[in-house]
Each structure stands twice: as C-alpha cells, then as structure tokens.
Design a protein around this motif. Sequence first.
Motif, PDB file in Angstrom:
ATOM      1  N   VAL A   5       0.867  -1.181   0.000  1.00  0.00           N
ATOM      2  CA  VAL A   5       0.000   0.000   0.000  1.00  0.00           C
ATOM      3  C   VAL A   5       0.894   1.218   0.000  1.00  0.00           C
ATOM      4  O   VAL A   5       1.689   1.410   0.903  1.00  0.00           O
ATOM      5  N   GLU A   6       0.785   2.045  -0.963  1.00  0.00           N
ATOM      6  CA  GLU A   6       1.674   3.197  -1.037  1.00  0.00           C
ATOM      7  C   GLU A   6       1.340   4.174   0.068  1.00  0.00           C
ATOM      8  O   GLU A   6       0.188   4.568   0.244  1.00  0.00           O
ATOM      9  N   LEU A  34      -5.758  -4.798  -7.125  1.00  0.00           N
ATOM     10  CA  LEU A  34      -6.013  -5.341  -5.795  1.00  0.00           C
ATOM     11  C   LEU A  34      -7.402  -5.963  -5.718  1.00  0.00           C
ATOM     12  O   LEU A  34      -7.576  -7.079  -5.211  1.00  0.00           O
ATOM     13  N   GLN A  38      -8.430  -9.761  -4.893  1.00  0.00           N
ATOM     14  CA  GLN A  38      -9.285 -10.065  -3.750  1.00  0.00           C
ATOM     15  C   GLN A  38     -10.408 -10.990  -4.181  1.00  0.00           C
ATOM     16  O   GLN A  38     -10.737 -11.966  -3.509  1.00  0.00           O
ATOM     17  N   ILE A  41      -9.183 -14.410  -4.537  1.00  0.00           N
ATOM     18  CA  ILE A  41      -8.954 -15.070  -3.246  1.00  0.00           C
ATOM     19  C   ILE A  41     -10.269 -15.604  -2.689  1.00  0.00           C
ATOM     20  O   ILE A  41     -10.361 -16.739  -2.229  1.00  0.00           O
ATOM     21  N   GLU A  45     -11.267 -19.575  -1.820  1.00  0.00           N
ATOM     22  CA  GLU A  45     -11.293 -20.016  -0.430  1.00  0.00           C
ATOM     23  C   GLU A  45     -12.053 -21.314  -0.283  1.00  0.00           C
ATOM     24  O   GLU A  45     -13.235 -21.379  -0.526  1.00  0.00           O
TER      25      GLU A  45
ATOM     26  N   PHE B   7      -7.904 -12.607   4.631  1.00  0.00           N
ATOM     27  CA  PHE B   7      -7.976 -11.864   3.360  1.00  0.00           C
ATOM     28  C   PHE B   7      -9.402 -11.725   2.848  1.00  0.00           C
ATOM     29  O   PHE B   7      -9.639 -11.675   1.661  1.00  0.00           O
ATOM     30  N   LYS B   9     -11.363  -9.242   3.185  1.00  0.00           N
ATOM     31  CA  LYS B   9     -11.756  -7.891   2.780  1.00  0.00           C
ATOM     32  C   LYS B   9     -10.574  -7.152   2.211  1.00  0.00           C
ATOM     33  O   LYS B   9      -9.428  -7.514   2.439  1.00  0.00           O
ATOM     34  N   LEU B  10     -10.890  -6.054   1.510  1.00  0.00           N
ATOM     35  CA  LEU B  10      -9.804  -5.243   0.990  1.00  0.00           C
ATOM     36  C   LEU B  10      -9.153  -4.472   2.114  1.00  0.00           C
ATOM     37  O   LEU B  10      -9.805  -4.073   3.064  1.00  0.00           O
ATOM     38  N   PRO B  11      -7.845  -4.213   1.988  1.00  0.00           N
ATOM     39  CA  PRO B  11      -7.202  -3.409   3.024  1.00  0.00           C
ATOM     40  C   PRO B  11      -7.559  -1.942   2.855  1.00  0.00           C
ATOM     41  O   PRO B  11      -7.878  -1.495   1.756  1.00  0.00           O
ATOM     42  N   GLY B  12      -7.484  -1.207   3.928  1.00  0.00           N
ATOM     43  CA  GLY B  12      -7.732   0.223   3.833  1.00  0.00           C
ATOM     44  C   GLY B  12      -6.450   0.948   3.481  1.00  0.00           C
ATOM     45  O   GLY B  12      -5.359   0.410   3.648  1.00  0.00           O
ATOM     46  N   ASN B  14      -3.453   3.113   3.984  1.00  0.00           N
ATOM     47  CA  ASN B  14      -2.648   3.645   5.080  1.00  0.00           C
ATOM     48  C   ASN B  14      -3.239   3.360   6.457  1.00  0.00           C
ATOM     49  O   ASN B  14      -3.105   4.144   7.385  1.00  0.00           O
ATOM     50  N   ARG B  61     -10.669  -5.699   7.734  1.00  0.00           N
ATOM     51  CA  ARG B  61      -9.775  -6.857   7.729  1.00  0.00           C
ATOM     52  C   ARG B  61      -8.730  -6.678   8.820  1.00  0.00           C
ATOM     53  O   ARG B  61      -8.111  -5.638   8.971  1.00  0.00           O
ATOM     54  N   ALA B 153       0.564  -5.376   7.987  1.00  0.00           N
ATOM     55  CA  ALA B 153      -0.367  -4.579   7.193  1.00  0.00           C
ATOM     56  C   ALA B 153       0.195  -4.294   5.818  1.00  0.00           C
ATOM     57  O   ALA B 153      -0.517  -3.812   4.948  1.00  0.00           O
TER      58      ALA B 153
END
Lengths: 268, 182
Positions: A5-6, A34, A38, A41, A45, B7, B9-12, B14, B61, B153
Amino acid sequence: MEVEVEADGGAAARLSEAAQAELLELCEEQFTHLEKLQNEIILCESEFSETPQDQQSVNRLIATEAELKQWLSVEPSLLANNSEILLQAGKEELLKLCSELEMVVSCCEAKRDKLKETKELEQKWLEEKKQVLKAAENHIERIKMEKEKLSEHNILLDTKEKIQKMKAYQEQLMECLGDVLEAHVPFLQNESSSSKKKKNVEDEISEDLISLSEILEVLMNRVLNTPHDPYVTIDHTFWPPYVEMLLRHGIAVRHQENNFKIRLEMFF
Amino acid sequence: MSLLKPFSKLPGLNTANILLVENQEQLQHMLADVLVKETPLTVTVRLAKSLPLPVDESRPRIDLVVFIINLTSELSFQSAEDSLKYLDPGYFLGKVCFMVTNARHASVPTERLDALRRLAASLHCPLLFAEDQTPEGVIGAAERLLTILKVSAGVVPMTTALYLSNLTRCTLPPDIDQPSFD
C-alpha cells in the motif's frame, strides 16, 4: 499475496497538479489490481477443514514457496515515471533513513562507552590480581631460600655456638663477681686472736661461716636448680650481718611466713 | 462464519487493524491508548475477550491478532488456547502474536511458561514479554507490536508477514525438557 500500500499521502500536497493526477492514476490502477486479486482469493477459499499442526506446517511451506517464487520473478521498477514524484518520494525516504541511522549511531556509541567502562574495570581487576600473584611468588621464593639455608645441622651448630657464648659470658660474670667480692667483702678470717678464751668463744660462733660469695652461690644454685622452691633456710653458717646486708639491698627477700628462709630476688 | 479470515476484505489505505484478545481485559485498554496515537499510519484497535467474535459485517480486515496472556492465571492461558481454534489457518503465517505479562512473578509455575513456549513454537509465532505495571513498559510493548503490525499490514516495503515471522518466531531452548533449578 500481499500488495504494498503506497504510503506517500503526505507527498501529494507538495506536488504539482500534473504530478498529483499521475499519482492518483497509478493508485487507481493498483487498486483495481487489488480488487481483482481479492475476488480471486474469495473464490478460491476452500471450506474450512480440521487443521492439525502438521497441516499448518504444510500451509507454511506452500506459502513460503509461493512467496519465494514471487520474489524471484519480481524485477525492480520505478515507482512512477514522473521525476517529480520520484524526487519527493526519494527525499522522504532519505530523511527517514537518516533519522534511523542516527538512532543506530547513538545506540552504538552508548554500547561502546559501556564496553570501554567494563574493559577498564576488568583491567584494574587484572592488575590487582597480578600484583597479588607477584607478592605471593616473592613470598614463596623467600621461604624456599630460608628453607635451604636452614638445614637441621646448621641449626644445631648455631645453637651450640650460642650456648658456648652464653657459658663464656656467665664465666666472665662469675669471675667479675668473685673479684668484686674479694676486693670489698673478704673472707672472714678468724682474727688472730688475743686470748684463748675469746678464741674459743669466737670459734664456736665463727666456725663453719661461709663467705658472702658462697652464700650467693647457694642462693643462685637453689633458684636455678629448684625453681619451685627457691627458699634457703638460714643456718648458723650464714653470718647474720651478711644476711642483713642482702636483705636491706633487696638482693634477697624473706619468706612470708618463715623468717628463717630467704630467696634470691631480682634486683637492679 | 465464525472463523476470522485474513484476506476476506480489501485493506484500507494507510491503515492497519489490530485485534487484541485478552481474557482479563486489563492490558488491552492501555495498549490501545498508546497504539492509536501512532502517526502517519492510522491504527485501529479492536478489543475482544475471546474468540469467536460475533458476526459483524462492518469489521475491517484484521492485520494482526495478538493474544495477551497473563501467566499468573491459568484461565487466561486456557482461554487463549481455546480461541486459537477460531482463527483461519491463514493467520498463522505471521499474523498472530503472543504477548505475555507477569512472566517474572513468583507464583508462576514454570510448566505454564514452557507449555506456552511450546505452543508458540509449534505455531511459529513470535512470543513477546511485556511489563504492564509502568507506563514505560506499556509504551515499549506497544512499540514492539507496532513494528510487527506495520509488516503485517504491508506498509513496510520488501517485507511480508511470513518473512518476518520466520525471523521472530519463538524457538524452544534445547533444555526445555529438563527440570529447572529453583
């Protein structure tokens, strides 16, 4: 698979409009990527099954292998094509790196100082122990030398010598004593008397009288031979004035209970 | 589903989410207070007494699950052990951590620490010891958690949670089966 994540949201504020737009575009691209992953994935599962610990290790192995493959195939690429973005990102990274390195430096310095202190303490300790060792060695040497000098034969000869010296000294003293007594307290002579009567009377008294030197001899022998009983009984052989003289000068003292016993006393 | 999946959910952007599981609910609050102060990364702390968690669609997540165990209480240990079952195995690839308090307490039987060590070693998870009586201790523990959290993260370039877990995992000392001299 993890997607980075940038985290350069702060940089965006200082970039020009064009650069910002480009960055946002890049972000959007990554985000769609992404989302795609997702979805994949979630589809893949599988239903949850019992996981004993070995299954977990297998999982771990599979995951590690996959990650390894990923790393091997990855090639370094520019973060973005816009040099402005790169410059900004580069600056931030370098600043972070500098602060981290400074922390490392101070930590190392502290460690080094601590080690120096420890080293000095240890050296002091070592010095002290060395000195102790030297002192002990000296002592050992001295004792060894003495032991060599003093064999038994030598001790015997030394002792004999000392005895001889003492004997000679004692004889000297006795001679001196005899001379002094002869000079000042001569042996009582029966007076070449006048009348026979007196002589007879005096003979009875003055018979068997011993000289002062002999009295002293008797006293000394008594003290030396029987120290537990140094008293000498006064009998008629002791001329009373002599005894009186000895008592008055403190050379002899009377026994506490029996007035006829005297002994030699230390006098000065 | 009652399982927590890593995994799903999508990560937020930052952000990092950490879940603190503690039976006695003491250290979690203190740690949470310190963790949320972190900048620039936004840390969301979720607290739980034990797993399984109730179904909640809005839960983001979770990047790191931390089990806080108080060694002086057997119940704490048991509850943590039971909660492990409700985690998806994907979490054990570097997204689970054990934190232990009161390890030096006189009343702790050595078998409990040994059992905990074995558990952590078999799961290949890091085992951290924390001192919770002073604020400095709490801050120190929070900092260590943050380091692991940042990696899980994904905000640390070139490192993944799996990679880090290989470095930080708990290892058993070779003489763990021998009686200790107390």
